[in-house]
Write an enzyme that holds these catalytic residues in place. Structure first.
Site, short mmCIF file in Angstrom:
data_model
loop_
_atom_site.label_atom_id
_atom_site.label_comp_id
_atom_site.label_asym_id
_atom_site.label_seq_id
_atom_site.Cartn_x
_atom_site.Cartn_y
_atom_site.Cartn_z
N CYS A 100 0.79 -1.23 0.00
CA CYS A 100 0.00 0.00 0.00
C CYS A 100 0.83 1.28 0.00
O CYS A 100 1.24 1.73 -1.04
CB CYS A 100 -0.99 -0.04 1.16
SG CYS A 100 -2.37 1.06 0.89
N ARG A 137 -13.01 6.00 -0.49
CA ARG A 137 -11.82 5.23 -0.15
C ARG A 137 -12.01 3.79 -0.61
O ARG A 137 -13.13 3.28 -0.59
CB ARG A 137 -11.64 5.27 1.38
CG ARG A 137 -10.26 5.54 1.82
CD ARG A 137 -10.11 5.67 3.31
NE ARG A 137 -8.87 5.01 3.72
CZ ARG A 137 -7.67 5.51 3.50
NH1 ARG A 137 -7.52 6.67 2.90
NH2 ARG A 137 -6.58 4.85 3.88
N HIS A 212 -3.42 -5.67 2.30
CA HIS A 212 -3.03 -5.94 3.69
C HIS A 212 -3.64 -7.30 4.03
O HIS A 212 -3.92 -8.09 3.16
CB HIS A 212 -3.61 -4.88 4.63
CG HIS A 212 -3.25 -3.48 4.29
ND1 HIS A 212 -1.99 -2.96 4.51
CD2 HIS A 212 -3.98 -2.47 3.76
CE1 HIS A 212 -1.98 -1.69 4.13
NE2 HIS A 212 -3.16 -1.37 3.66
N1 GLN Z 1 -1.73 6.81 2.53
C1 GLN Z 1 -2.03 5.94 1.50
C2 GLN Z 1 -3.45 5.98 0.94
O1 GLN Z 1 -4.39 6.31 1.63
C3 GLN Z 1 -1.67 4.55 1.93
C4 GLN Z 1 -2.67 3.88 2.81
C5 GLN Z 1 -2.21 2.53 3.26
O2 GLN Z 1 -1.01 2.29 3.34
N2 GLN Z 1 -3.13 1.67 3.59
O3 GLN Z 1 -3.57 5.69 -0.21
#
Ligand code: GLN
Length: 264
Positions: A100, A137, A212
């Site tokens: 990520c 998101r 993840h």
């Molecule tokens: N900050 C990044 C985003 O929101 C990474 C998020 C994450 O590592 N889960 O895309």
């Protein structure tokens, strides 16, 4: 050479800044699966205090996710000689798993939701942009097929088939690939950007993913691929890992595939 005189050094990128999403589970999984087979392990934090020598000594690199703010601190620290040392490691075939926020910093740049574009290492031919806090998101369980050719070939050799990967994604940023090979094709979820059906990237022996979960305990064969690749690379001799009892992980995977309505 036997397992008890082989040793594996795991480099963990910015453990305190980049552990927001539980990706420390990847480090633990690699360590345990190596130790259960008799290999000695060592974990080296690759953070603000790390030296170039620390980076050069590692056999596997693990990088987790972070929120934009922490990611920005990391991206500003990871410049110059340190960036060069990471680049050399990955270019020379050191395996790694980058989740990520980590792939975002290995690309050309990341545009956070607030503030200015931040330069990345430019090691992976990709860019990442956060469209802003109003945009949806990308959150939820994710399932994808491995399409990266070398990884698919190696998994087929190890397991007789290429299993689906299951994980959990949670990102605002969207990633767009240039010439780098995608890691896989999305079966369920958003993947890199929710538009082109691609998930992650694969370069040399680096797995870059939005998944993840953490990724490795949910897909233990990926941990074994990383360990095997690292040991083969380090000792320049083919390595066969002794099998472990993964029945609980396999049951957890089956339950998740069933819940998501994915045929395996
Ligand atoms: N900050 C990044 C985003 O929101 C990474 C998020 C994450 O590592 N889960 O895309």
């Amino acid at each position: 050479m036997t397992a008890d005189n082989q040793q594996l050094t795991i480099g963990w990128l910015y453990p305190t800044l980049m552990s927001t999403y539980g990706d420390r589970g990847n480090t633990i999984c690699l360590q345990k699966r190596a130790e259960w087979r008799g290999y000695q392990t060592q974990i080296v934090p690759l953070d603000q205090q790390a030296s170039i020598e620390n980076i050069r000594q590692v056999d596997i690199i693990v990088g987790g996710g972070a929120q934009d703010r922490q990611q920005e601190i990391v991206m500003r620290d990871l410049r110059g000689a340190k960036a060069e040392a990471i680049r050399e490691k990955i270019e020379s075939g050191t395996p790694g798993v980058f989740t990520c926020g980590s792939p975002q910093l290995l690309g050309h740049y990341y545009e956070p939701a607030l503030g200015q574009r931040i330069d990345g290492l430019g090691l992976l031919d990709l860019v990442s942009k956060h469209p802003g806090f109003d945009a949806r998101r990308c959150i939820g369980n994710v399932v994808f097929e491995v399409t990266a050719s070398q990884l698919a070939r190696d998994l087929k050799k190890m397991l007789g088939k290429v299993p689906l990967i299951v994980g959990f994604e949670n990102h605002g940023g969207r990633t767009y690939l240039g010439k780098v090979e995608p890691l896989g094709r999305v079966v369920k979820g958003y993947g890199n950007n929710g538009e082109d059906g691609m998930e992650g990237a694969f370069y040399r022996h680096a797995i870059a993913t939005y998944s993840h979960g953490p990724l490795l305990p949910k897909n233990p064969f990926l941990a074994d691929w990383l360990i095997q690749t690292a040991l083969t690379q380090k000792y320049q001799t083919p390595v066969e890992l002794t099998p472990l009892d993964d029945s609980l992980a396999m049951q957890a995977r089956a339950a998740m595939f069933k819940r998501l309505g994915v045929n395996t």
